[in-house]
Design an enzyme around this catalytic site. Structure first.
Site, PDB file in Angstrom:
ATOM      1  N   ASN A  89       0.829  -1.203   0.000  1.00  0.00           N
ATOM      2  CA  ASN A  89       0.000   0.000   0.000  1.00  0.00           C
ATOM      3  C   ASN A  89       0.862   1.251   0.000  1.00  0.00           C
ATOM      4  O   ASN A  89       1.951   1.272   0.581  1.00  0.00           O
ATOM      5  CB  ASN A  89      -0.956  -0.001   1.206  1.00  0.00           C
ATOM      6  CG  ASN A  89      -0.393   0.730   2.405  1.00  0.00           C
ATOM      7  OD1 ASN A  89      -0.444   1.958   2.480  1.00  0.00           O
ATOM      8  ND2 ASN A  89       0.175  -0.016   3.347  1.00  0.00           N
TER       9      ASN A  89
ATOM     10  N   MET B  72      -1.019   4.303   0.552  1.00  0.00           N
ATOM     11  CA  MET B  72      -2.237   5.088   0.752  1.00  0.00           C
ATOM     12  C   MET B  72      -1.929   6.558   1.039  1.00  0.00           C
ATOM     13  O   MET B  72      -2.597   7.446   0.521  1.00  0.00           O
ATOM     14  CB  MET B  72      -3.058   4.497   1.897  1.00  0.00           C
ATOM     15  CG  MET B  72      -3.433   3.025   1.725  1.00  0.00           C
ATOM     16  SD  MET B  72      -4.397   2.681   0.244  1.00  0.00           S
ATOM     17  CE  MET B  72      -5.969   3.389   0.705  1.00  0.00           C
TER      18      MET B  72
ATOM     19  N   PHE C 121      -1.811   8.218   4.220  1.00  0.00           N
ATOM     20  CA  PHE C 121      -2.592   8.838   5.292  1.00  0.00           C
ATOM     21  C   PHE C 121      -3.867   9.487   4.757  1.00  0.00           C
ATOM     22  O   PHE C 121      -4.226  10.615   5.122  1.00  0.00           O
ATOM     23  CB  PHE C 121      -1.776   9.890   6.051  1.00  0.00           C
ATOM     24  CG  PHE C 121      -0.653   9.352   6.893  1.00  0.00           C
ATOM     25  CD1 PHE C 121      -0.488   7.996   7.107  1.00  0.00           C
ATOM     26  CD2 PHE C 121       0.263  10.225   7.491  1.00  0.00           C
ATOM     27  CE1 PHE C 121       0.561   7.512   7.889  1.00  0.00           C
ATOM     28  CE2 PHE C 121       1.303   9.752   8.282  1.00  0.00           C
ATOM     29  CZ  PHE C 121       1.452   8.388   8.474  1.00  0.00           C
TER      30      PHE C 121
ATOM     31  N   SER D 199       5.681   5.237   8.643  1.00  0.00           N
ATOM     32  CA  SER D 199       5.081   4.902   7.358  1.00  0.00           C
ATOM     33  C   SER D 199       6.014   5.325   6.225  1.00  0.00           C
ATOM     34  O   SER D 199       6.586   6.421   6.266  1.00  0.00           O
ATOM     35  CB  SER D 199       3.735   5.617   7.190  1.00  0.00           C
ATOM     36  OG  SER D 199       3.276   5.496   5.853  1.00  0.00           O
TER      37      SER D 199
ATOM     38  N   ASN E 185       4.987   6.026   3.253  1.00  0.00           N
ATOM     39  CA  ASN E 185       4.142   6.590   2.193  1.00  0.00           C
ATOM     40  C   ASN E 185       3.907   8.087   2.290  1.00  0.00           C
ATOM     41  O   ASN E 185       3.143   8.637   1.503  1.00  0.00           O
ATOM     42  CB  ASN E 185       2.797   5.853   2.181  1.00  0.00           C
ATOM     43  CG  ASN E 185       2.966   4.377   1.890  1.00  0.00           C
ATOM     44  OD1 ASN E 185       3.776   3.997   1.062  1.00  0.00           O
ATOM     45  ND2 ASN E 185       2.222   3.551   2.600  1.00  0.00           N
ATOM     46  N   THR E 186       4.523   8.755   3.261  1.00  0.00           N
ATOM     47  CA  THR E 186       4.503  10.210   3.355  1.00  0.00           C
ATOM     48  C   THR E 186       5.936  10.691   3.197  1.00  0.00           C
ATOM     49  O   THR E 186       6.814  10.267   3.961  1.00  0.00           O
ATOM     50  CB  THR E 186       3.937  10.683   4.706  1.00  0.00           C
ATOM     51  OG1 THR E 186       2.559  10.299   4.789  1.00  0.00           O
ATOM     52  CG2 THR E 186       4.038  12.188   4.853  1.00  0.00           C
TER      53      THR E 186
ATOM     54  N   LYS F  83       5.266   3.750  17.002  1.00  0.00           N
ATOM     55  CA  LYS F  83       5.313   2.676  16.012  1.00  0.00           C
ATOM     56  C   LYS F  83       6.623   2.747  15.242  1.00  0.00           C
ATOM     57  O   LYS F  83       6.998   3.808  14.727  1.00  0.00           O
ATOM     58  CB  LYS F  83       4.120   2.764  15.056  1.00  0.00           C
ATOM     59  CG  LYS F  83       3.961   1.530  14.187  1.00  0.00           C
ATOM     60  CD  LYS F  83       2.575   1.447  13.577  1.00  0.00           C
ATOM     61  CE  LYS F  83       2.333   0.114  12.880  1.00  0.00           C
ATOM     62  NZ  LYS F  83       0.948  -0.009  12.383  1.00  0.00           N
TER      63      LYS F  83
ATOM     64  N   ASN G  52       5.984  -1.462  11.488  1.00  0.00           N
ATOM     65  CA  ASN G  52       5.182  -0.956  10.378  1.00  0.00           C
ATOM     66  C   ASN G  52       5.520  -1.758   9.114  1.00  0.00           C
ATOM     67  O   ASN G  52       6.183  -2.788   9.186  1.00  0.00           O
ATOM     68  CB  ASN G  52       5.474   0.535  10.178  1.00  0.00           C
ATOM     69  CG  ASN G  52       4.277   1.311   9.660  1.00  0.00           C
ATOM     70  OD1 ASN G  52       3.543   0.852   8.792  1.00  0.00           O
ATOM     71  ND2 ASN G  52       4.068   2.514  10.186  1.00  0.00           N
TER      72      ASN G  52
END
Length: 344
Positions: free
Chosen positions: A117, A119, A121, A186, A188-189, A220, A249
């Site tokens: 993924n 995504m 956030f 994460s 993804n940012t 996390k 994560n």
């Protein structure tokens, strides 16, 4: 058993849909009729053994928690307890609403039992989440197990101002949730993981712990840190007063053939298990019992949950395993752990 049979029948049709479309379809269906969904889930799951466990100052209903990301906006909050989860984590939530990254951004690796993924956030923002959580409470549908919020920064916020975003997430949710999980891991940012450096992380955690006003704060962790860096992050978290750690994560690595789709983002599920297990062991050694650890990453069976508990984790969390193994998984794990603990 009923849930497992129903899942085996429904899974082929769901897996023919785009992964994100299927996800939203299921969550939306649960959200439309939550009381009925809870009643059906409890009937299908059946009675579970009482298995409360202390996670620092929190008392979980059992050792199996729902990981952040599956129900970002708390749309189906009451249903997760009915499926057997002993704790529920919503989010990741950011101060302002944001659409996330362009689609397609969620991909199944059906053969491996994994998800990729990116995504980004995507969520309706902290004010919307606070209103929804308050609505569940007012409607008498608030879970009897602890509920936590996974918090992050908006994509447009530079890291230099990240602490302001995390603190902005705390205020509206304090008094509603039982804990906060700080998500700086994460992939993804853009540049988010740079906040795992000891200096920025210490400043961020100091601000969040102070703003939380006694509500427990967890951190996390990323599986893509090497052992030395991971141990350094653990030390920062302990010194900042974090009540626990969530490890791990998703990963940007692509073990085996999991990179065949060319998809960017974080890999979760069964392919993450070997890496997550190694990193969780590093985290447990670094904490040396000073704070509890929640194990996440490829937990898709009672055996894997039991392995992490046996290593020293206080609890585990699920997300991808639920997608591939079905909604009966949390109940199976709770029963499996209860049997194992009863034999000791």
């Amino acid at each position: 058993m009923l849930l497992d049979i129903s899942w085996r029948l429904a899974r082929p049709a769901l897996f023919r849909l785009d992964a994100e479309e299927a996800h939203h379809g299921v969550i939306s269906a649960l959200a439309r009729h939550p009381a009925a969904a809870c009643a059906l889930a409890r009937q299908a799951v059946g009675p579970l053994p009482a298995a409360p466990v202390a996670l620092g100052p929190l008392t979980l209903g059992n050792r199996v928690g729902l990981a952040a990301g599956l129900d970002k906006d708390g749309l189906a909050l009451p249903v997760w307890e009915a499926l057997g989860f002993g704790a529920i984590e919503v989010g990741t939530v950011t101060p302002r609403p944001q659409p996330g990254n362009p689609a397609p951004r969620l991909h199944r690796l059906a053969a491996e039992g994994g998800l990729i993924n990116r995504m980004g956030f995507n969520n309706a923002g902290v004010q919307a989440l606070a209103a929804r959580l308050g609505g569940w409470r007012d409607a008498g549908l608030w879970p009897r197990v602890p509920v936590g919020a996974n918090i992050g920064r908006n994509k447009s916020t530079p890291n230099e101002a990240a602490a302001d975003d995390y603190v902005a997430c705390v205020g509206p949710l304090r008094g509603l949730v039982n804990w906060f999980t700080v998500n700086v891991s994460s992939p993804n940012t853009p540049a988010l993981r740079a906040l795992l450096a000891p200096g920025p992380l210490a400043r961020l955690l100091d601000a969040v712990v102070a703003a939380a006003g006694g509500v427990p704060v967890l951190l996390k962790l990323s599986p893509d840190l090497d052992d030395a860096a991971l141990a350094a992050v653990v030390e920062v978290a302990v010194q900042a007063g974090c009540a626990g750690l969530v490890a791990t994560n998703t990963t940007v690595s692509r073990p085996g053939d999991t990179g065949r789709l060319g998809a960017e983002g974080g890999l979760s599920g069964r392919p993450l298990w070997p890496l997550a297990r190694r990193r969780i062991l590093t985290v447990l050694e670094a904490t040396d019992g000073r704070v509890p650890v929640v194990g996440v990453g490829g937990v898709d069976s009672p055996g894997r949950a039991a392995e992490l508990i046996g290593m020293g984790c206080t609890a585990v969390q699920l997300y991808s395993g639920l997608i591939f193994e079905g909604p009966g998984l949390p109940g199976r794990i709770v029963r499996g752990l209860s049997l194992l603990e009863g034999r000791r």
